[in-house]
Write a protein that holds these residues in place. Structure first.
Motif, PDB file in Angstrom:
ATOM      1  N   TYR A 195      -0.044   4.166  -0.489  1.00  0.00           N
ATOM      2  CA  TYR A 195      -0.801   5.320   0.007  1.00  0.00           C
ATOM      3  C   TYR A 195      -0.686   5.460   1.525  1.00  0.00           C
ATOM      4  O   TYR A 195      -0.596   6.576   2.045  1.00  0.00           O
ATOM      5  CB  TYR A 195      -2.260   5.183  -0.407  1.00  0.00           C
ATOM      6  CG  TYR A 195      -3.171   6.312   0.015  1.00  0.00           C
ATOM      7  CD1 TYR A 195      -2.873   7.640  -0.281  1.00  0.00           C
ATOM      8  CD2 TYR A 195      -4.354   6.045   0.705  1.00  0.00           C
ATOM      9  CE1 TYR A 195      -3.725   8.673   0.093  1.00  0.00           C
ATOM     10  CE2 TYR A 195      -5.219   7.067   1.073  1.00  0.00           C
ATOM     11  CZ  TYR A 195      -4.899   8.379   0.771  1.00  0.00           C
ATOM     12  OH  TYR A 195      -5.754   9.403   1.140  1.00  0.00           O
ATOM     13  N   ARG A 196      -0.659   4.336   2.246  1.00  0.00           N
ATOM     14  CA  ARG A 196      -0.724   4.407   3.704  1.00  0.00           C
ATOM     15  C   ARG A 196       0.529   3.912   4.424  1.00  0.00           C
ATOM     16  O   ARG A 196       0.781   4.300   5.566  1.00  0.00           O
ATOM     17  CB  ARG A 196      -1.927   3.602   4.211  1.00  0.00           C
ATOM     18  CG  ARG A 196      -3.273   4.245   3.891  1.00  0.00           C
ATOM     19  CD  ARG A 196      -4.412   3.517   4.604  1.00  0.00           C
ATOM     20  NE  ARG A 196      -5.664   4.196   4.325  1.00  0.00           N
ATOM     21  CZ  ARG A 196      -6.391   4.006   3.241  1.00  0.00           C
ATOM     22  NH1 ARG A 196      -5.979   3.153   2.331  1.00  0.00           N
ATOM     23  NH2 ARG A 196      -7.523   4.669   3.058  1.00  0.00           N
TER      24      ARG A 196
ATOM     25  N   GLU B 170      -9.143   6.186  -4.657  1.00  0.00           N
ATOM     26  CA  GLU B 170      -9.422   5.899  -3.252  1.00  0.00           C
ATOM     27  C   GLU B 170     -10.333   6.961  -2.644  1.00  0.00           C
ATOM     28  O   GLU B 170     -10.034   8.160  -2.680  1.00  0.00           O
ATOM     29  CB  GLU B 170      -8.113   5.821  -2.470  1.00  0.00           C
ATOM     30  CG  GLU B 170      -8.306   5.484  -1.024  1.00  0.00           C
ATOM     31  CD  GLU B 170      -7.402   4.351  -0.558  1.00  0.00           C
ATOM     32  OE1 GLU B 170      -7.614   3.885   0.570  1.00  0.00           O
ATOM     33  OE2 GLU B 170      -6.496   3.930  -1.303  1.00  0.00           O
TER      34      GLU B 170
ATOM     35  N   ASP C 293       0.838  -1.210   0.000  1.00  0.00           N
ATOM     36  CA  ASP C 293       0.000   0.000   0.000  1.00  0.00           C
ATOM     37  C   ASP C 293       0.868   1.254   0.000  1.00  0.00           C
ATOM     38  O   ASP C 293       1.306   1.729   1.047  1.00  0.00           O
ATOM     39  CB  ASP C 293      -0.911  -0.034   1.222  1.00  0.00           C
ATOM     40  CG  ASP C 293      -1.913   1.106   1.262  1.00  0.00           C
ATOM     41  OD1 ASP C 293      -1.741   2.083   0.498  1.00  0.00           O
ATOM     42  OD2 ASP C 293      -2.860   1.025   2.056  1.00  0.00           O
TER      43      ASP C 293
ATOM     44  N   THR D  19      -8.487  13.215   5.758  1.00  0.00           N
ATOM     45  CA  THR D  19      -7.847  12.071   6.391  1.00  0.00           C
ATOM     46  C   THR D  19      -7.500  11.035   5.314  1.00  0.00           C
ATOM     47  O   THR D  19      -7.812  11.217   4.147  1.00  0.00           O
ATOM     48  CB  THR D  19      -8.767  11.400   7.425  1.00  0.00           C
ATOM     49  OG1 THR D  19      -9.777  10.645   6.732  1.00  0.00           O
ATOM     50  CG2 THR D  19      -9.452  12.430   8.314  1.00  0.00           C
ATOM     51  N   LYS D  20      -6.893   9.945   5.758  1.00  0.00           N
ATOM     52  CA  LYS D  20      -6.710   8.789   4.885  1.00  0.00           C
ATOM     53  C   LYS D  20      -7.625   7.642   5.307  1.00  0.00           C
ATOM     54  O   LYS D  20      -7.446   6.501   4.888  1.00  0.00           O
ATOM     55  CB  LYS D  20      -5.248   8.334   4.902  1.00  0.00           C
ATOM     56  CG  LYS D  20      -4.292   9.307   4.227  1.00  0.00           C
ATOM     57  CD  LYS D  20      -2.896   8.708   4.091  1.00  0.00           C
ATOM     58  CE  LYS D  20      -1.969   9.659   3.331  1.00  0.00           C
ATOM     59  NZ  LYS D  20      -0.623   9.081   3.094  1.00  0.00           N
ATOM     60  N   ASP D  21      -8.638   7.962   6.108  1.00  0.00           N
ATOM     61  CA  ASP D  21      -9.565   6.948   6.592  1.00  0.00           C
ATOM     62  C   ASP D  21     -10.470   6.490   5.462  1.00  0.00           C
ATOM     63  O   ASP D  21     -11.141   7.311   4.816  1.00  0.00           O
ATOM     64  CB  ASP D  21     -10.423   7.492   7.731  1.00  0.00           C
ATOM     65  CG  ASP D  21      -9.606   7.887   8.950  1.00  0.00           C
ATOM     66  OD1 ASP D  21      -8.482   7.369   9.093  1.00  0.00           O
ATOM     67  OD2 ASP D  21     -10.090   8.727   9.745  1.00  0.00           O
TER      68      ASP D  21
ATOM     69  N   VAL E 140     -12.011   8.556   0.637  1.00  0.00           N
ATOM     70  CA  VAL E 140     -11.673   8.674   2.058  1.00  0.00           C
ATOM     71  C   VAL E 140     -12.535   9.743   2.721  1.00  0.00           C
ATOM     72  O   VAL E 140     -13.196  10.545   2.053  1.00  0.00           O
ATOM     73  CB  VAL E 140     -10.184   9.041   2.239  1.00  0.00           C
ATOM     74  CG1 VAL E 140      -9.278   7.962   1.667  1.00  0.00           C
ATOM     75  CG2 VAL E 140      -9.884  10.397   1.599  1.00  0.00           C
TER      76      VAL E 140
END
Length: 454
Positions: A188-189, A387, A186, A393-395, A389
């Motif tokens: 991204y995270r 993505e 991942d 945030t990246k939630d 979210v």
């Protein structure tokens, strides 16, 4: 409590939604009870499709839709050249591979010419599940091991063997006792040694993933399991579409070989020119796998798949176990596969994937400034992950992602989601996608985001 599968249930119709449907659609969903409860339909309001051409589809009322999901119809729905090739062969003969026939030999030589010279043997099946099933058996026989490594949200098939190597099928699916998972790559995270993954070099990111392979093999060894293979899709489609950084898989395959295993490249999704940079997804990454598998995109949707490998890897299995797949490699499917390959060359689907894919990805990226629910846009060629979210945030925000899918469907655009949290729009259209198709998608997507206030 019923469990849910990210790959099957995230964007699916459920019987309790039937009351909101028009009478005809409700009747068709009810009549599907004869198929049993395991099947799934897309959308709260399922789509009744009757015709396709290129990247466009039409429903029973004549309403036109844009297909931004179907990699199986790789050179377009109802491609006339493929239809003609399969019709001509079906009018002459269709039988199994225990008789001599030129189609299977000609196609075998042609498709192997697209692969590294080390890959010099090929066998044909009907589905990607069968191809991966055979690939694992071949790998286990060659290495003498049983242990197989996959990524955390992988999907590799629905046979008894491959379903146990497919975490994406959900928590109700029993996984193999000899398999191990490694984390999704991942970008991204992930944070690697204090550094965001998207800032890591290919070597740094590859070293991290190679380390995860070492951990998995060490755990196998603690449990008396010998390592056989890493089975991976080089764009990590079900995990959430992670194609970069280019080159990071070389340290991983080196580690697999060092530890006595083989690399099985599942190319059902990243193969056949989809990334725009190479014919095969693994080729884009600069690696030479030990085994390659692919599926229905190779024959534009007909039940056809392949397992190609190095002769020395195949030999222990093939010399001891006869293999027969009644209609794997039959003359009709081979004619369709050959013409699909011809179309890819003649129409330069790789060039189209690169050119239109870049336009597509940039157009989606341009929406980020005004729509903070879009956290990341990544991809290669005509395979893009978007993505969704919680803003700021990246939630992961699955409910909004699903609302986007349903609203896109109302605006006559069809796609789906992927990833562990089911929050990543999976934009994977036929390879004949055009700039006009991009315009239609972006118009519908922008309108959808405005309507949902995200």
């Amino acid at each position: 409590m019923a469990t849910r599968s990210t790959i099957m249930d995230t964007n699916s119709f459920r019987p309790e939604m039937a009351a909101a449907l028009d009478p005809r659609t409700r009747r068709l969903t009810e009549e599907r009870s004869v198929l049993g409860p395991a099947y799934r339909l897309f959308y709260r309001n399922p789509v009744h499709l009757v015709r396709g051409q290129g990247a466009r589809l039409w429903d029973a009322d004549g309403v036109e839709y844009l297909d931004v999901y179907n990699n199986v119809a790789s050179v377009g729905h109802a491609n006339p050249r493929v239809v003609d090739a399969m019709t001509r062969q079906a009018s002459a003969l269709n039988t199994h591979t225990r008789y001599l026939h030129e189609n299977i030999l000609n196609y075998a030589e042609d498709i192997l010419s697209t692969m590294p010279p080390e890959i010099d043997r090929i066998m044909f099946q009907c589905t990607g599940s069968e191809a991966n099933d055979l690939a694992v058996r071949v790998a286990q026989t060659y290495t003498g091991g049983e242990g197989v490594i996959v990524t955390a949200e992988a999907y590799h098939g629905n046979s008894a063997l491959t379903s146990k190597l497919s975490p994406a099928l959900g928590t109700a699916q029993e996984l193999g006792l000899t398999m191990r998972t490694i984390p999704t790559p991942d970008t991204y995270r992930l944070v690697i040694d204090g550094k965001p993954a998207d800032e890591c070099t290919a070597q740094e990111f590859g070293a991290w993933m190679a380390g995860e392979v070492r951990k998995a093999v060490a755990d196998m060894e603690r449990h008396g399991i010998r390592f056989a293979a890493l089975l991976a899709d080089s764009i990590f489609s079900s995990d959430g579409v992670y194609p970069d950084p280019v080159g990071y898989l070389q340290p991983v395959i080196d580690t697999v070989h060092e530890l006595g295993g083989v690399w099985i490249a599942d190319e059902v999704q990243p193969g056949f020119t989809r990334t725009g940079d190479a014919f095969w997804g693994f080729e884009r990454q600069g690696i030479v796998p030990d085994v390659v598998t692919s599926g229905k995109p190779m024959a534009n949707g007909l039940p056809t798949s392949l397992m190609a490998t190095r002769h020395e890897v195949l030999e222990p299995f093939a010399a001891s176990i006869p293999y027969f797949n009644t209609f794997g490699g039959n003359p009709v499917c081979m004619a369709a596969a050959q013409e699909t390959l011809n179309v890819m060359r003649d129409e330069d689907t790789m060039g189209n994937a690169k050119r239109v894919g870049a336009i597509f990805k940039q157009a989606v990226t341009d929406l980020m400034a005004d729509h903070p629910c879009i956290g990341d846009v990544r991809g290669a060629g005509l395979y893009i992950g978007c993505e969704i979210v919680a803003p700021g945030t990246k939630d992961p925000d699955q409910p909004t992602a699903l609302d986007i899918l349903e609203t896109l469907r109302d605006h006559h655009v069809l796609t789906s989601v992927c990833g562990r949290f089911g929050n990543i729009l999976k934009l994977r259209p036929p390879l004949v996608f055009t700039e006009d198709d991009v315009d239609m998608f972006i118009s519908a997507f922008a309108t959808t985001l405005e309507e949902l206030g995200c």
